[in-house]
Design an enzyme around this catalytic site. Structure first.
Site, PDB file in Angstrom:
ATOM      1  N   TRP A 134       0.862  -1.195   0.000  1.00 52.76           N
ATOM      2  CA  TRP A 134       0.000   0.000   0.000  1.00 52.76           C
ATOM      3  C   TRP A 134       0.890   1.233   0.000  1.00 52.76           C
ATOM      4  O   TRP A 134       2.113   1.118   0.202  1.00 52.76           O
ATOM      5  CB  TRP A 134      -0.947  -0.027   1.219  1.00 52.76           C
ATOM      6  CG  TRP A 134      -2.125   0.904   1.033  1.00 52.76           C
ATOM      7  CD1 TRP A 134      -2.334   2.087   1.652  1.00 52.76           C
ATOM      8  CD2 TRP A 134      -3.231   0.707   0.149  1.00 52.76           C
ATOM      9  NE1 TRP A 134      -3.512   2.649   1.202  1.00 52.76           N
ATOM     10  CE2 TRP A 134      -4.078   1.824   0.272  1.00 52.76           C
ATOM     11  CE3 TRP A 134      -3.579  -0.309  -0.760  1.00 52.76           C
ATOM     12  CZ2 TRP A 134      -5.256   1.961  -0.465  1.00 52.76           C
ATOM     13  CZ3 TRP A 134      -4.750  -0.162  -1.492  1.00 52.76           C
ATOM     14  CH2 TRP A 134      -5.575   0.958  -1.341  1.00 52.76           C
TER      15      TRP A 134
ATOM     16  N   ASP B  58      -0.147  11.848   0.791  1.00 53.83           N
ATOM     17  CA  ASP B  58      -1.202  12.729   1.315  1.00 53.83           C
ATOM     18  C   ASP B  58      -2.469  11.941   1.651  1.00 53.83           C
ATOM     19  O   ASP B  58      -2.457  10.705   1.653  1.00 53.83           O
ATOM     20  CB  ASP B  58      -1.478  13.860   0.311  1.00 53.83           C
ATOM     21  CG  ASP B  58      -2.035  13.363  -1.024  1.00 53.83           C
ATOM     22  OD1 ASP B  58      -2.316  12.148  -1.175  1.00 53.83           O
ATOM     23  OD2 ASP B  58      -2.209  14.193  -1.937  1.00 53.83           O
TER      24      ASP B  58
ATOM     25  N   GLU C 159      -3.221   9.386  -0.780  1.00 58.33           N
ATOM     26  CA  GLU C 159      -2.204   8.351  -0.922  1.00 58.33           C
ATOM     27  C   GLU C 159      -1.390   8.570  -2.204  1.00 58.33           C
ATOM     28  O   GLU C 159      -1.085   7.652  -2.938  1.00 58.33           O
ATOM     29  CB  GLU C 159      -2.883   6.970  -0.843  1.00 58.33           C
ATOM     30  CG  GLU C 159      -3.967   7.049   0.232  1.00 58.33           C
ATOM     31  CD  GLU C 159      -4.561   5.758   0.724  1.00 58.33           C
ATOM     32  OE1 GLU C 159      -4.257   5.409   1.862  1.00 58.33           O
ATOM     33  OE2 GLU C 159      -5.305   5.149  -0.023  1.00 58.33           O
TER      34      GLU C 159
ATOM     35  N   GLU D 262     -18.083   6.469  -2.051  1.00 66.35           N
ATOM     36  CA  GLU D 262     -16.913   7.333  -1.837  1.00 66.35           C
ATOM     37  C   GLU D 262     -16.994   8.562  -2.738  1.00 66.35           C
ATOM     38  O   GLU D 262     -16.775   9.685  -2.308  1.00 66.35           O
ATOM     39  CB  GLU D 262     -15.652   6.523  -2.165  1.00 66.35           C
ATOM     40  CG  GLU D 262     -14.352   7.258  -2.005  1.00 66.35           C
ATOM     41  CD  GLU D 262     -13.164   6.346  -2.270  1.00 66.35           C
ATOM     42  OE1 GLU D 262     -13.030   5.837  -3.413  1.00 66.35           O
ATOM     43  OE2 GLU D 262     -12.366   6.140  -1.347  1.00 66.35           O
TER      44      GLU D 262
HETATM   45  C1  BGC Z   1      -8.609   7.561  -0.155  1.00 68.33           C
HETATM   46  C2  BGC Z   1      -8.152   7.687   1.282  1.00 68.33           C
HETATM   47  C3  BGC Z   1      -8.973   6.800   2.195  1.00 68.33           C
HETATM   48  C4  BGC Z   1      -9.038   5.379   1.664  1.00 68.33           C
HETATM   49  C5  BGC Z   1      -9.996   4.522   2.456  1.00 68.33           C
HETATM   50  C6  BGC Z   1      -8.609   6.106  -0.547  1.00 68.33           C
HETATM   51  O1  BGC Z   1      -9.047   6.005  -1.868  1.00 68.33           O
HETATM   52  O2  BGC Z   1      -7.754   8.271  -1.009  1.00 68.33           O
HETATM   53  O3  BGC Z   1      -8.286   9.006   1.729  1.00 68.33           O
HETATM   54  O4  BGC Z   1      -8.389   6.813   3.463  1.00 68.33           O
HETATM   55  O5  BGC Z   1      -9.448   5.393   0.331  1.00 68.33           O
HETATM   56  O6  BGC Z   1     -11.262   5.105   2.504  1.00 68.33           O
END
Ligand code: BGC
Length: 371
Positions: free
Chosen positions: A115, A165, A168, A329
């Site tokens: 990751w 960030d 990610e 999301e």
């Molecule tokens: C986001 C992160 C988040 C993770 C789990 C990723 O796609 O960029 O901010 O912590 O998903 O929700």
């Protein structure tokens, strides 16, 4: 878009709380998304904001189960943290791969899938959320003393290092939302009593934490003076939706002051469609509108007297719920680059739904708008 009435909004807020609690693991961890294979982990970032929403919404026991999980995760790594801190103190350049992970398995393990793992913000955010929770509900911080101390040592040693960030990405930069979380976490724990047992931090640790906080605040300040608003990372003028957290709730800058207002306006003018983009040029699932960020914009608007706008954000988020009442999301109605959606669908499946963090931020905004 169907307009949600007050009772629909209340119902979605209640079902969001039940959904979050229903998916909370017996360990206390919140999975980011139970149905999206690569998100069956607990992120400190998502988890801390989810716990914060649970704490605000009158479910303090759920929040506390999460904080207990965080404390066990950190206590189990106390020697590892001490070793990292010791090595950097001796001038060693500790490689990013050796730092603590960003997310853990639900039972608190490191996980074995690769990751984008070195991210610091979650370590600041859990401290911030923990202290806010304890203050809100009059709970003792005594059980967290050792885990807080390890986290502070880690943030003091590494808090201004470049790392991935919130999204990610861009491990080469120092991201202002990440620095803001470090500041918020260190500020929260520095001057707080633990309960009956005196201050949470011993005086030496508190004074190094204060120094580090001032240093990171200084970095943000220099950058802000140059750009006039908070920036995505140090050294470039672009903005990012995650910066909203530095205004509300972290208050890294005065949320009512000119820097906050200019940052808010930049984010709104550049990133708001119906919902809020992460940043211009995002290509993850084509770069759609994120529910958490739309809630964030509304949260800040509610806190700065723009309640009608905040209510509009709330209704927009509710309108993105699936028939089962699940919040994704992101949504792909206004993608920045439609040609980049399919590659992600093929790689990881449809957009993560339900995303517990989206539900949590909806709840947080609903509480603000109701007030
Ligand atoms: C986001 C992160 C988040 C993770 C789990 C990723 O796609 O960029 O901010 O912590 O998903 O929700």
């Amino acid at each position: 878009m169907p307009l949600a009435g007050r009772s629909d909004l209340r119902r979605l807020a209640r079902s969001s709380l039940d959904l979050i609690e229903g998916h909370q693991h017996s360990s206390g961890a919140y999975p980011a998304s139970p149905d999206y294979p690569v998100y069956r982990y607990s992120w400190l970032r998502d988890g801390a904001f989810i716990a914060d929403a649970m704490s605000r919404a009158g479910r303090p026991d759920s929040a506390e189960r999460f904080f207990g999980w965080c404390a066990r995760v950190l206590d189990a790594r106390a020697d590892r943290i001490a070793d990292l801190v010791d090595r950097v103190g001796r001038g060693e350049d500790v490689p990013a791969e050796q730092m603590l992970p960003t997310r853990y398995t639900l039972d608190g393990g490191d996980g074995d899938e690769p990751w984008w793992d070195f991210q610091l913000d979650g370590y600041g955010t859990w401290l911030w959320a923990l202290v806010a929770h304890a203050t809100r509900h009059g709970r003792s911080l005594e059980p967290y003393r050792s885990a807080v101390a390890s986290t502070v040592d880690y943030l003091v040693a590494f808090g201004d290092r470049p790392c991935y960030d919130w999204w990610e990405e861009h491990a080469e930069h120092r991201h202002v939302a990440t620095l803001g979380a470090v500041v918020a976490g260190l500020r929260a724990v520095t001057d707080v009593p633990a309960g009956d047992g005196g201050p949470l931090l011993d005086p030496a640790r508190a004074s190094t934490a204060r120094l580090r906080t001032a240093g990171v605040e200084g970095l943000i300040h220099i950058e802000t003076t140059r750009a006039g608003h908070l920036t995505k990372w140090l050294g470039a003028p672009a903005v990012d939706g995650s910066l909203l957290a530095c205004l509300t709730p972290f208050e890294v800058v005065d949320p009512h002051g000119p820097v906050a207002e200019r940052t808010y306006q930049q984010v709104r003018d550049q990133l708001l469609r119906g919902g809020v983009y992460r940043y211009l040029g995002d290509t993850f699932y084509g770069g759609g509108e994120w529910l958490i960020l739309t809630a964030w914009l509304g949260w800040h608007e509610a806190r700065t007297g723009r309640v009608e706008l905040a209510a509009e954000r709330l209704r927009w988020i509710a309108a993105q719920a699936t028939p089962a009442g699940h919040l994704p999301e992101q949504v792909s109605g206004n993608p920045q680059d439609p040609s980049r959606i399919d590659e992600w669908v093929h790689r990881w499946g449809p957009v993560a739904t339900p995303l517990l963090w989206s539900h949590a931020m909806f709840v947080t905004l609903a509480l603000e708008v109701e007030q």
